[in-house]
Design a protein around this motif. Structure first.
Motif, PDB file in Angstrom:
ATOM      1  N   GLY A  53     -33.600  23.060 -16.344  1.00  0.00           N
ATOM      2  CA  GLY A  53     -32.585  23.364 -15.339  1.00  0.00           C
ATOM      3  C   GLY A  53     -33.242  23.723 -14.019  1.00  0.00           C
ATOM      4  O   GLY A  53     -34.136  23.032 -13.554  1.00  0.00           O
ATOM      5  N   ALA A  54     -32.835  24.855 -13.449  1.00  0.00           N
ATOM      6  CA  ALA A  54     -33.407  25.295 -12.168  1.00  0.00           C
ATOM      7  C   ALA A  54     -34.650  26.160 -12.356  1.00  0.00           C
ATOM      8  O   ALA A  54     -35.279  26.558 -11.385  1.00  0.00           O
ATOM      9  CB  ALA A  54     -32.351  26.058 -11.380  1.00  0.00           C
ATOM     10  N   SER A  55     -35.009  26.468 -13.604  1.00  0.00           N
ATOM     11  CA  SER A  55     -36.166  27.332 -13.877  1.00  0.00           C
ATOM     12  C   SER A  55     -37.430  26.497 -14.051  1.00  0.00           C
ATOM     13  O   SER A  55     -37.432  25.508 -14.776  1.00  0.00           O
ATOM     14  CB  SER A  55     -35.936  28.148 -15.150  1.00  0.00           C
ATOM     15  N   THR A  56     -38.484  26.925 -13.381  1.00  0.00           N
ATOM     16  CA  THR A  56     -39.777  26.240 -13.498  1.00  0.00           C
ATOM     17  C   THR A  56     -40.866  27.272 -13.725  1.00  0.00           C
ATOM     18  O   THR A  56     -40.759  28.407 -13.259  1.00  0.00           O
ATOM     19  CB  THR A  56     -40.178  25.505 -12.202  1.00  0.00           C
ATOM     20  N   TYR A  57     -41.914  26.886 -14.441  1.00  0.00           N
ATOM     21  CA  TYR A  57     -43.086  27.744 -14.583  1.00  0.00           C
ATOM     22  C   TYR A  57     -44.320  26.871 -14.475  1.00  0.00           C
ATOM     23  O   TYR A  57     -44.401  25.806 -15.101  1.00  0.00           O
ATOM     24  CB  TYR A  57     -43.109  28.500 -15.915  1.00  0.00           C
ATOM     25  N   ASP A  58     -45.293  27.309 -13.693  1.00  0.00           N
ATOM     26  CA  ASP A  58     -46.590  26.652 -13.553  1.00  0.00           C
ATOM     27  C   ASP A  58     -47.665  27.722 -13.629  1.00  0.00           C
ATOM     28  O   ASP A  58     -47.710  28.595 -12.769  1.00  0.00           O
ATOM     29  CB  ASP A  58     -46.701  25.930 -12.205  1.00  0.00           C
ATOM     30  N   SER A  59     -48.503  27.671 -14.654  1.00  0.00           N
ATOM     31  CA  SER A  59     -49.585  28.644 -14.777  1.00  0.00           C
ATOM     32  C   SER A  59     -50.739  28.245 -13.862  1.00  0.00           C
ATOM     33  O   SER A  59     -50.836  27.089 -13.455  1.00  0.00           O
ATOM     34  CB  SER A  59     -50.088  28.705 -16.226  1.00  0.00           C
ATOM     35  N   PRO A  60     -51.634  29.191 -13.597  1.00  0.00           N
ATOM     36  CA  PRO A  60     -52.896  28.809 -12.952  1.00  0.00           C
ATOM     37  C   PRO A  60     -53.794  28.212 -14.043  1.00  0.00           C
ATOM     38  O   PRO A  60     -53.443  28.242 -15.224  1.00  0.00           O
ATOM     39  CB  PRO A  60     -53.441  30.158 -12.465  1.00  0.00           C
ATOM     40  N   PHE A  61     -54.965  27.685 -13.682  1.00  0.00           N
ATOM     41  CA  PHE A  61     -55.915  27.291 -14.708  1.00  0.00           C
ATOM     42  C   PHE A  61     -56.394  28.563 -15.398  1.00  0.00           C
ATOM     43  O   PHE A  61     -56.811  29.529 -14.734  1.00  0.00           O
ATOM     44  CB  PHE A  61     -57.101  26.513 -14.115  1.00  0.00           C
TER      45      PHE A  61
END
Length: 66
Positions: A53-61
């Motif tokens: 949906g509108a939720s996103t998550y991107d971790s660092p390395f």
């Protein structure tokens, strides 16, 4: 894992990126979650995340092996 619209197929994606390699992604209309996404990453750092949906998550390395 989705927090809203559980059980209803909506656009959902998950990815895993091993540092120095192409990102592997699973995406589609899923009721609960996308994936699994797997990759060999011995001795490397990985970045992971996804969208529902509108939720996103991107971790660092992170989770760097030695």
């Amino acid at each position: 894992m989705k927090a809203k619209s559980l059980g209803t197929a909506t656009a959902t994606s998950a990815y895993l990126e091993v540092q120095g390699s192409a990102r592997k992604t699973d995406s589609g209309n899923y009721g609960y979650y996308a994936g699994p996404v797997v990759a060999a990453a011995a001795g490397k750092c990985v970045k992971w995340g996804g969208k529902a949906g509108a939720s996103t998550y991107d971790s660092p390395f992170e989770h760097c092996g030695s």
